[in-house]
Write an enzyme that holds these catalytic residues in place. Structure first.
Site, mmCIF file in Angstrom:
data_model
loop_
_atom_site.group_PDB
_atom_site.id
_atom_site.type_symbol
_atom_site.label_atom_id
_atom_site.label_comp_id
_atom_site.label_asym_id
_atom_site.label_seq_id
_atom_site.Cartn_x
_atom_site.Cartn_y
_atom_site.Cartn_z
ATOM 1 N N CYS A 34 0.805 -1.228 0.000
ATOM 2 C CA CYS A 34 0.000 0.000 0.000
ATOM 3 C C CYS A 34 0.839 1.280 0.000
ATOM 4 C CB CYS A 34 -0.930 0.004 1.211
ATOM 5 S SG CYS A 34 -0.127 -0.446 2.763
ATOM 6 N N GLN B 4 3.100 6.689 7.454
ATOM 7 C CA GLN B 4 2.138 5.610 7.230
ATOM 8 C C GLN B 4 1.108 5.459 8.349
ATOM 9 O OE1 GLN B 4 5.676 3.055 5.227
ATOM 10 N NE2 GLN B 4 3.854 1.894 5.739
ATOM 11 N N GLY C 190 -2.615 0.418 7.984
ATOM 12 C CA GLY C 190 -1.739 -0.361 7.109
ATOM 13 C C GLY C 190 -1.294 -1.655 7.771
ATOM 14 N N HIS D 260 -1.854 6.844 3.625
ATOM 15 C CA HIS D 260 -0.391 6.924 3.653
ATOM 16 C C HIS D 260 0.053 8.161 2.866
ATOM 17 C CE1 HIS D 260 -0.357 3.105 5.496
ATOM 18 N NE2 HIS D 260 0.120 2.353 4.526
HETATM 19 N N1 LIG Z 1 -4.127 -2.802 5.689
HETATM 20 C C1 LIG Z 1 -3.619 -2.332 4.569
HETATM 21 O O1 LIG Z 1 -3.553 -1.117 4.340
HETATM 22 C C2 LIG Z 1 -3.121 -3.286 3.516
HETATM 23 C C3 LIG Z 1 -2.712 -2.775 2.289
HETATM 24 C C4 LIG Z 1 -2.210 -3.634 1.303
HETATM 25 C C5 LIG Z 1 -2.162 -4.982 1.562
HETATM 26 N N2 LIG Z 1 -2.549 -5.456 2.783
HETATM 27 C C6 LIG Z 1 -2.492 -6.902 2.995
HETATM 28 O O2 LIG Z 1 -3.842 -7.376 3.034
HETATM 29 C C7 LIG Z 1 -3.940 -8.482 3.932
HETATM 30 C C8 LIG Z 1 -5.025 -8.184 4.966
HETATM 31 O O3 LIG Z 1 -4.652 -7.037 5.711
HETATM 32 P P1 LIG Z 1 -5.638 -6.344 6.740
HETATM 33 O O4 LIG Z 1 -5.025 -5.047 7.064
HETATM 34 O O5 LIG Z 1 -7.030 -6.395 6.242
HETATM 35 O O6 LIG Z 1 -5.496 -7.315 8.010
HETATM 36 P P2 LIG Z 1 -6.524 -7.534 9.224
HETATM 37 O O7 LIG Z 1 -7.387 -6.348 9.408
HETATM 38 O O8 LIG Z 1 -5.674 -7.985 10.360
HETATM 39 O O9 LIG Z 1 -7.435 -8.759 8.736
HETATM 40 C C9 LIG Z 1 -6.889 -10.025 8.489
HETATM 41 C C10 LIG Z 1 -7.967 -10.949 7.939
HETATM 42 O O10 LIG Z 1 -7.378 -12.223 7.663
HETATM 43 C C11 LIG Z 1 -8.056 -13.237 8.393
HETATM 44 N N3 LIG Z 1 -7.102 -14.276 8.802
HETATM 45 C C12 LIG Z 1 -6.080 -14.161 9.662
HETATM 46 N N4 LIG Z 1 -5.432 -15.353 9.794
HETATM 47 C C13 LIG Z 1 -6.087 -16.221 8.981
HETATM 48 C C14 LIG Z 1 -5.927 -17.610 8.685
HETATM 49 N N5 LIG Z 1 -4.960 -18.340 9.237
HETATM 50 N N6 LIG Z 1 -6.794 -18.195 7.815
HETATM 51 C C15 LIG Z 1 -7.780 -17.461 7.237
HETATM 52 N N7 LIG Z 1 -7.985 -16.146 7.480
HETATM 53 C C16 LIG Z 1 -7.151 -15.541 8.336
HETATM 54 C C17 LIG Z 1 -8.665 -12.509 9.601
HETATM 55 O O11 LIG Z 1 -9.734 -13.271 10.139
HETATM 56 P P3 LIG Z 1 -10.217 -13.073 11.704
HETATM 57 O O12 LIG Z 1 -11.209 -11.937 11.658
HETATM 58 O O13 LIG Z 1 -10.833 -14.387 12.021
HETATM 59 O O14 LIG Z 1 -8.998 -12.764 12.494
HETATM 60 C C18 LIG Z 1 -9.116 -11.222 8.916
HETATM 61 O O15 LIG Z 1 -10.298 -11.444 8.179
HETATM 62 C C19 LIG Z 1 -2.535 -8.675 4.519
HETATM 63 O O16 LIG Z 1 -1.869 -9.647 3.778
HETATM 64 C C20 LIG Z 1 -1.889 -7.319 4.330
HETATM 65 O O17 LIG Z 1 -0.487 -7.404 4.233
HETATM 66 C C21 LIG Z 1 -3.043 -4.660 3.759
#
Ligand SMILES: NC(=O)c1ccc[n+]([C@@H]2O[C@H](COP(=O)([O-])OP(=O)(O)OC[C@H]3O[C@@H](n4cnc5c(N)ncnc54)[C@H](OP(=O)(O)O)[C@@H]3O)[C@@H](O)[C@H]2O)c1
Length: 338
Positions: free
Chosen positions: A129, A156, A160, A245
């Protein structure tokens, strides 16, 4: 009637997952069956199409029921399922970092390098991101004037780092306003308190003292621009902003330009809203839930007549993740690949 597409979302209960569902609805993506997944650690439900859907733990068989899987969970989940599903004919759009640098996987921002999408490569990665803002805002300038050196300082937002990071900032803010100081939290996402603070660490450090995030920005930007020789130097900083960001960049080009030529290039760059009035610079708060990237404060750098400075802002959960993924999916539909 457009063809209906069965869509699975791994990580539907997360920050990126929540925005994905919202965008699929708002942009009227032709969703047929909808299959949401979470970690399965606790029961969870999401609302989509005005209905509540129970999330389940992902399995290959359950994900394979979809025509398209959005991965918005963890590197490990993408590692376990994405390549196998793509080989079985399911389109996969992955927001994790697991395959971004894999030579066989296109890393795509549609307005920058949609040409990297091919029918035979059904796993597509979306970039980190942080670099998305720079990749979009500077793309046309790079094409015209060839950026040779790029210095980036990042500011950031906590989102994120996912929903637990948002909770840390919120808990710290509440505690500070009530009692002052920083609370003893049972679980900390960050190495330091983040409320009324900032720190130059996003992820761990390698043996040269470069952080995971700094390495990602450098490597992924080179891949997206197909410019392996460009010199990139990054300082990634976490700030107490909830969402959005910001980047302060210094770019040195091989070819000469005039400020007017830069302004006119930026004004026409796809996916970019450029503010030429120096008082109308973008801020993270104003960028929340807006599509595209914003930039302002263009100026000639004091260090070289071929170097300029720019301030860039984008919503990390929108163009930095969910919106970019939905735009990739829309590209697949528009080009009859899906
Ligand atoms: N946040 C950003 O700005 C951003 C930007 C670009 C890319 N990303 C990428 O996008 C992905 C998600 O990020 P996020 O910020 O949305 O994270 P998040 O808010 O922590 O959410 C993580 C999600 O993944 C699920 N999860 C965790 N462990 C799992 C497992 N073992 N099996 C299946 N599902 C699982 C969680 O389920 P529960 O609700 O059950 O915990 C939740 O739905 C990451 O790979 C991150 O690097 C994020």
């Amino acid at each position: 009637m457009p063809k209906k597409i069965n869509v699975a979302v791994a990580g539907a209960s997360g920050m990126v997952g929540g925005e994905l569902l919202d965008l699929l609805e708002k942009r009227r993506f032709p969703v047929g069956e909808f299959l949401p997944f979470n970690s399965g650690r606790k029961a969870g439900a999401v609302t989509f199409g005005k209905k509540k859907h129970l999330c389940r733990k992902p399995s290959f068989a359950a994900l394979k029921k979809a025509d398209l899987v959005f991965f918005a969970s963890t590197d490990d989940v993408s590692e376990r399922f994405a390549k196998k599903l793509a080989a079985a004919g399911v389109w996969c759009i992955d927001d994790s970092s697991r395959f971004r640098l894999d030579k066989t996987v296109p890393l795509v921002i549609p307005e920058v390098n949609a040409a990297a999408i091919e029918p035979g490569r059904r796993l597509i990665a979306g970039p980190n991101c942080t670099l998305t803002g720079a990749a979009v805002a500077l793309h046309d300038i790079h094409k015209k004037f060839r950026i040779e050196e790029l210095r980036i300082a990042t500011y950031q937002a906590v989102s994120g780092a996912g929903k637990s990071a948002m909770r840390q900032l919120e808990a710290e803010l509440k505690y500070y306003l009530k009692r002052g100081g920083a609370p003893e939290l049972k679980y900390r996402k960050f190495p330091h308190p983040i409320a009324f603070n900032l720190f130059p660490q996003v992820g761990g450090f390698d043996r040269n003292g470069v952080s995971v995030e700094e390495n990602k920005v450098e490597a992924e930007l080179k891949k997206i621009w197909a410019s392996p020789r460009i010199k990139i130097s990054v300082t990634a900083v976490r700030v107490p902003v909830l969402r959005g960001h910001s980047l302060s960049i210094w770019a040195k080009t091989r070819r000469r330009w005039t400020p007017a030529a830069l302004r006119s290039t930026l004004a026409k760059t796809p996916g970019l809203e450029f503010f030429s009035d120096p008082y109308k610079y973008p801020t993270p708060l104003a960028a929340v839930k807006t599509s595209g990237v914003k930039a302002g404060r263009l100026r000639v750098s004091g260090t070289s007549p071929r170097e300029f400075q720019l301030w860039i802002v984008s919503d990390n959960l929108y163009k930095g993740a969910a919106l970019n993924s939905v735009e990739i999916a829309e590209y697949l539909v528009k080009n009859e690949l899906l």
